[in-house]
Structure formats: C-alpha cells, structure tokens
Design a protein around this motif. Structure first.
Motif, short mmCIF file in Angstrom:
data_model
loop_
_atom_site.label_atom_id
_atom_site.label_comp_id
_atom_site.label_asym_id
_atom_site.label_seq_id
_atom_site.Cartn_x
_atom_site.Cartn_y
_atom_site.Cartn_z
N GLY A 61 0.91 -1.32 -0.07
CA GLY A 61 0.08 -0.01 0.07
C GLY A 61 0.76 1.40 0.05
N ALA A 62 2.00 1.25 -0.49
CA ALA A 62 2.96 2.32 -0.48
C ALA A 62 3.24 2.72 -1.92
N LEU A 106 4.57 7.13 0.80
CA LEU A 106 3.42 7.31 1.29
C LEU A 106 2.59 6.10 1.36
N PHE A 107 2.15 5.64 2.69
CA PHE A 107 1.12 4.47 2.64
C PHE A 107 -0.35 4.97 2.97
N LYS A 108 -1.08 4.10 2.51
CA LYS A 108 -2.30 4.40 2.48
C LYS A 108 -3.27 3.07 2.89
N SER A 166 11.73 7.13 10.11
CA SER A 166 11.00 7.78 10.80
C SER A 166 9.45 7.86 10.29
N ILE A 167 8.38 7.88 10.95
CA ILE A 167 7.03 7.92 10.69
C ILE A 167 6.48 9.34 10.86
N GLU A 168 5.62 9.75 9.89
CA GLU A 168 5.08 11.12 10.11
C GLU A 168 3.69 10.82 9.81
N LYS A 169 2.77 10.84 10.97
CA LYS A 169 1.17 10.52 10.90
C LYS A 169 0.76 11.96 10.06
N LYS A 170 -0.19 11.71 9.24
CA LYS A 170 -0.91 12.90 8.74
C LYS A 170 -2.43 12.96 9.43
N ARG A 171 -2.95 14.17 9.01
CA ARG A 171 -4.23 14.27 9.73
C ARG A 171 -5.12 13.39 9.22
N ASN A 172 -5.16 13.27 7.80
CA ASN A 172 -5.83 12.14 7.17
C ASN A 172 -5.72 10.91 7.61
N LYS A 173 -6.35 9.87 8.61
CA LYS A 173 -6.13 8.89 9.20
C LYS A 173 -5.96 7.60 8.25
N ARG A 201 -3.74 7.91 5.59
CA ARG A 201 -2.58 8.03 5.19
C ARG A 201 -1.34 8.13 6.06
N CYS A 202 -0.08 7.81 5.99
CA CYS A 202 1.08 7.83 6.63
C CYS A 202 2.12 8.32 5.90
N LYS A 203 3.31 9.01 6.37
CA LYS A 203 4.71 8.98 5.60
C LYS A 203 5.59 8.48 6.24
N LEU A 204 6.35 7.55 5.48
CA LEU A 204 7.44 6.97 6.26
C LEU A 204 8.97 7.37 5.36
#
Length: 232
Positions: A12-13, A55-57, A98-105, A107-110
């Motif tokens: 999912g990346a 970007l992981f969805k 490092s992981i960065e969480k997005k406001r949109n639950k 999505r997540c950035k690695l």
C-alpha cells in the motif's frame, strides 16, 4: 520502487520522492612549520546517502501501521533497491527511519535513509584461451570482480595481471575444474570447497575506472571476469 525484487505497492505504499547524494570525501592536511605547501595526512570516505519518502495508504491507522511493520521486515541486512526512472541499482543498508502521521487517518508518511553505493547490472568479460584483453570499466569507483578460471588441462599454476596491484597466482589447477576467485564475497572455491591455500595474492580482484589491461600467463584456459560497475 522495488526492494530485493519486491514492489512496495504490495504494502500500500507509493514513492513520494528520492534524494541521492554522492560519496563524500574528507581530506586532512597539515601545514608544517616553515613550509609553504600543504601535506596530505589522510582521506576518509563516506558512503552514498539515499533518502526516500514513502506514502502508505489504508482504510485506517491500524491497517497502515500493520503494513509498515511488515514492510520494515524487508529492510533487514543488505538490500538491492531499484527506482523507477533510474537504470542504476543501489546496494545499501538501512541507516535511519521515521514515521510522520497525517491528519488524514488513511495516510502515513515513512521516511527512510539508506547508506551504500550505486551499481549497474553485471558485465561479463570473456577471455577464452587468449593471453591478454583490455577491459574498459565504465564505473567511476573501484569495483570488485569475480574471476572464473577453467583450465583445459592440468596446470601447475597460472598468473593473472591487471586485477590488483600485484599479480594473482593460482596453483594446482585441475582440467575442467572451475576455480572462482570472488572479489565480492572474498573467497576462493572449486566445487564450493575452499581453495584459498592454492592462491598467492595480496588482494582480491578488482577493476579500476577506465581501461584495465588483463594479462594471463597461459592461454589454455577459459576465463570469465564478472563485475557490477560501481559509481560515486
């Protein structure tokens, strides 16, 4: 983007961006008392840095974090990374993440940082029953080589020049038995058995950027020289 042949899409990346940095060289100099000339003391070399943002969805945070967890299992040990748009491969180790969480639950950035070097696909040079050959190595960095020698008859020894500063001598060769001097894994084998004791060399085979003149003391051998050109 693929890691050891596995497409990151299966987790999912997608790749957001990549930042490639060249090797870094740091040279120390001293200016001796009364001298007008700098004297080089030492030069250190740092590996190439490769930074990748992914970007992981997913349907929710738990699903995304599970996918990231499984994805991280791929990143253990030595890795071969291929990037769309690049013909170069990258042989690396994971240095930081490092992981960065997005406001949109969903999505997540690695962010990943790797250290290693760039290389191209393997090249095979054939020296069958000839005494010399010039190999033009297109890489920009000294590159380890794998030398395969198959004699057509029993030989006391064979001498190879141009693959290290000093000649490489292989002793006690048996007809039709392939000897492999592996500059990447740094071992010498025949039929997967250790043959190092029958070699006389100070270093394993490698090729320099540009022209390399290879000389062979005997022409009754089939020789393959394999290498993956490395780049700064």
């Amino acid at each position: 983007m693929k890691i050891n042949g596995v497409n990151i899409n299966s987790y999912g990346a997608t790749r957001l961006g990549v930042d490639l940095q060249n090797y870094k060289y740091k040279t120390e100099y001293v200016l001796l008392p009364g001298s007008l000339t700098l004297v080089e003391v030492s030069t250190t070399e740092e590996l190439k840095s490769i930074k990748v943002d992914l970007l992981f969805k997913g349907n929710n945070r738990d699903e995304i974090l599970d996918n990231i967890s499984r994805f991280m299992l791929l990143l253990k040990g030595e890795l071969i990374i291929s990037l769309s748009g690049y013909s170069t491969l990258f042989k690396v180790y994971l240095d930081n993440d490092s992981i960065e969480k997005k406001r949109n639950k969903r999505r997540c950035k690695l962010s990943l940082e790797f250290k290693g070097y760039a290389l191209k696909n393997e090249v095979v040079e054939v020296l069958n029953r000839i005494s010399s050959k010039v190999i033009n190595m297109t890489g920009t960095q000294i590159t380890p080589a794998i030398v395969e020698v198959t004699p057509t008859s029993d030989l006391i020894d064979i001498r190879l020049e141009g693959l290290s500063d000093d000649p490489i001598i292989i002793k006690n060769l048996t007809a039709n038995k392939k000897i492999i001097i592996d500059g990447e894994l740094q071992k010498v084998t025949v039929d997967s058995k250790n043959k190092f004791k029958d070699t006389d060399m100070w270093e394993f085979p490698r090729l320099n950027p540009g022209k390399n003149t290879i000389k062979v003391s005997r022409s009754n051998c089939d020789i393959n020289i394999k290498y993956k050109p490395r780049y700064i």
